[in-house]
Design a protein around this motif. Structure first.
Motif, short mmCIF file in Angstrom:
data_model
loop_
_atom_site.label_atom_id
_atom_site.label_comp_id
_atom_site.label_asym_id
_atom_site.label_seq_id
_atom_site.Cartn_x
_atom_site.Cartn_y
_atom_site.Cartn_z
N SER A 31 9.26 -0.43 -1.76
CA SER A 31 9.61 -0.57 -3.18
C SER A 31 8.81 -1.70 -3.83
O SER A 31 9.20 -2.20 -4.89
CB SER A 31 11.10 -0.83 -3.33
N SER A 32 7.72 -2.08 -3.23
CA SER A 32 6.95 -3.23 -3.69
C SER A 32 5.51 -2.87 -3.96
O SER A 32 4.91 -2.10 -3.22
CB SER A 32 7.00 -4.33 -2.62
N ALA A 33 4.98 -3.46 -5.03
CA ALA A 33 3.54 -3.39 -5.21
C ALA A 33 2.87 -4.26 -4.15
O ALA A 33 3.47 -5.20 -3.63
CB ALA A 33 3.17 -3.88 -6.60
N ARG A 53 4.05 0.41 -6.35
CA ARG A 53 4.95 0.56 -5.21
C ARG A 53 5.00 1.98 -4.68
O ARG A 53 5.35 2.18 -3.54
CB ARG A 53 6.35 0.09 -5.59
N ASN A 74 2.72 2.69 1.39
CA ASN A 74 3.96 1.92 1.45
C ASN A 74 4.88 2.36 2.57
O ASN A 74 5.76 1.60 2.97
CB ASN A 74 4.69 2.03 0.11
N GLU A 101 8.49 -6.24 -7.01
CA GLU A 101 9.20 -4.96 -6.98
C GLU A 101 9.42 -4.38 -8.36
O GLU A 101 10.20 -3.45 -8.53
CB GLU A 101 10.53 -5.14 -6.24
#
Length: 127
Positions: A31-33, A53, A74, A101
């Motif tokens: 859920s993160s870049a 993300r 991811n 996020e």
């Protein structure tokens, strides 16, 4: 303990290519870049590229646009930076980052918005 481990740096002639890789351990960044930044001696850290993300969007600094390409997975917790047509102004420590996020593009393009950082891998370009 969260760790980001970079690899792939080295010495290359101007005009050459390198491919940097970063693997994250200790938590999922689904859920993160994820992003890359660089820092040359005596200079501030410069944001280079980021991938959203979901991996669907990529952003690059004007200084590397058209030469560098970021890609992220991811699910596998990895991010890569393909660097082509390297120039004498590209040498620096290159750092992988993760942990933003949100979805704001401006934030993804800002190095300080990322909470986790790797130790860096050195890129040297000979003329």
């Amino acid at each position: 303990q969260v760790q980001l481990l970079e690899s792939g740096g080295g010495l290359v002639q101007a005009g050459g290519s390198l491919r940097l890789s970063c693997a994250a351990f200790g938590r999922t960044f689904s859920s993160s870049a994820m992003a890359w930044s660089r820092q040359a001696p005596g200079k501030e850290r410069e944001w280079v590229a980021a991938v959203s993300r979901n991996g669907g969007s990529a952003y690059h600094a004007d200084s590397v646009k058209g030469r560098f390409t970021i890609s992220g997975d991811n699910v596998k917790n990895t991010v890569k930076l393909q660097m082509n047509s390297l120039k004498p102004e590209d040498p620096a420590g290159y750092y992988c980052a993760a942990g933003y996020e949100g979805t704001l593009v401006a934030a993804m393009r800002t190095a300080r918005r990322y909470n986790y950082w790797g130790q860096g891998t050195q890129v040297t370009v000979s003329s």
